[in-house]
Scaffold this motif. Structure first.
Motif, short mmCIF file in Angstrom:
data_model
loop_
_atom_site.label_atom_id
_atom_site.label_comp_id
_atom_site.label_asym_id
_atom_site.label_seq_id
_atom_site.Cartn_x
_atom_site.Cartn_y
_atom_site.Cartn_z
N LEU A 111 0.84 -1.19 0.00
CA LEU A 111 0.00 0.00 0.00
C LEU A 111 0.87 1.24 0.00
CD1 LEU A 111 -2.19 -1.50 2.73
CD2 LEU A 111 -2.99 -1.07 0.43
N ALA A 112 0.36 2.27 -0.61
CA ALA A 112 1.15 3.50 -0.72
C ALA A 112 0.26 4.72 -0.65
CB ALA A 112 1.93 3.51 -2.03
N TRP A 113 0.92 5.83 -0.37
CA TRP A 113 0.31 7.15 -0.50
C TRP A 113 1.06 7.90 -1.59
CZ3 TRP A 113 -4.08 8.65 1.94
CH2 TRP A 113 -4.51 7.90 3.04
N PHE A 114 0.31 8.50 -2.47
CA PHE A 114 0.82 9.41 -3.47
C PHE A 114 0.14 10.76 -3.23
CE2 PHE A 114 3.13 6.89 -6.69
CZ PHE A 114 2.91 5.62 -6.18
N ARG A 115 0.70 11.78 -3.83
CA ARG A 115 0.04 13.09 -3.75
C ARG A 115 0.19 13.81 -5.08
NH1 ARG A 115 4.06 16.26 0.50
NH2 ARG A 115 5.84 16.53 -0.91
N GLN A 116 -0.74 14.69 -5.32
CA GLN A 116 -0.71 15.50 -6.53
C GLN A 116 -0.88 16.95 -6.15
OE1 GLN A 116 -3.28 14.13 -9.65
NE2 GLN A 116 -2.16 15.26 -11.18
N ARG A 117 0.19 17.69 -6.30
CA ARG A 117 0.16 19.13 -6.00
C ARG A 117 -0.39 19.87 -7.20
NH1 ARG A 117 5.97 19.57 -2.94
NH2 ARG A 117 6.61 18.04 -4.48
N PRO A 118 -0.93 21.06 -7.01
CA PRO A 118 -1.54 21.81 -8.11
C PRO A 118 -0.56 21.98 -9.27
CG PRO A 118 -2.07 22.83 -6.02
CD PRO A 118 -1.08 21.75 -5.72
N GLY A 119 -1.01 21.58 -10.46
CA GLY A 119 -0.21 21.75 -11.65
C GLY A 119 0.93 20.77 -11.81
N GLN A 120 0.99 19.76 -10.94
CA GLN A 120 2.09 18.81 -11.00
C GLN A 120 1.56 17.39 -11.17
OE1 GLN A 120 5.15 19.28 -8.05
NE2 GLN A 120 4.82 21.49 -7.89
N GLU A 121 2.47 16.49 -11.52
CA GLU A 121 2.10 15.09 -11.66
C GLU A 121 1.97 14.43 -10.28
OE1 GLU A 121 4.11 14.09 -16.01
OE2 GLU A 121 4.86 13.11 -14.20
N ARG A 122 1.25 13.35 -10.27
CA ARG A 122 1.11 12.59 -9.04
C ARG A 122 2.45 11.98 -8.67
NH1 ARG A 122 -4.21 8.96 -8.63
NH2 ARG A 122 -4.94 10.94 -9.51
N GLU A 123 2.83 12.13 -7.40
CA GLU A 123 4.15 11.67 -6.97
C GLU A 123 4.06 10.74 -5.77
OE1 GLU A 123 6.48 15.05 -5.75
OE2 GLU A 123 5.11 15.56 -4.12
N PHE A 124 5.05 9.89 -5.69
CA PHE A 124 5.15 8.94 -4.58
C PHE A 124 5.44 9.67 -3.29
CE2 PHE A 124 6.17 5.04 -2.48
CZ PHE A 124 7.23 5.32 -1.66
N VAL A 125 4.78 9.24 -2.21
CA VAL A 125 5.03 9.80 -0.88
C VAL A 125 5.61 8.73 0.05
CG1 VAL A 125 3.97 10.83 1.17
CG2 VAL A 125 3.20 11.52 -1.11
#
Length: 123
Positions: free
Chosen positions: A34-48
């Motif tokens: 299981l993982a958490w990713f995040r997507q900041r405004p205007g950016q690609e989804r990234e691994f957390v």
């Protein structure tokens, strides 16, 4: 199929803490990393962060290591992300994801995704 539902996002001040939760249903939870990713405004989804199945080894992006902690509770079919010392750069939509592979850092390896929860950190 695995269904994932995130919760716990919100608006917080810089320096605060927040705990995200992700509840799973469907196939046996213990089968998946299981993982958490995040997507900041205007950016690609990234691994957390990610936690493996079995030995529950953990992996973190360098930007969050030492501040965020991922954990899982197989009895509750849940995965968590404890976030400390939040800063405005952590503002993003956070997604929970599940994979049967061991390539934890690549979003393409994740077959199942939640709908996301918004975290906003005010300065």
């Amino acid at each position: 199929q695995v269904q994932l539902v995130e919760s716990g996002g919100g608006l917080v001040q810089a320096g605060s803490s927040l705990r995200l939760s992700c509840a799973a249903s469907g196939r046996p939870f213990s089968w998946y990393a299981l993982a958490w990713f995040r997507q900041r405004p205007g950016q690609e989804r990234e691994f957390v962060a990610a936690v493996s199945r079995g030995i529950e080894a953990t992996y973190y992006a360098s930007s969050v290591e030492g501040r965020f902690t991922i954990s899982r509770d197989n009895a509750k079919n849940s995965v968590y992300l404890q976030m400390e010392r939040l800063n405005p750069a952590d503002t993003a939509v956070y997604y929970c994801a599940a994979t049967t592979t061991s390539n934890y850092y690549s979003r393409e390896q994740y077959s199942y995704w939640g709908q996301g929860t918004q975290v906003t950190v005010a300065s």
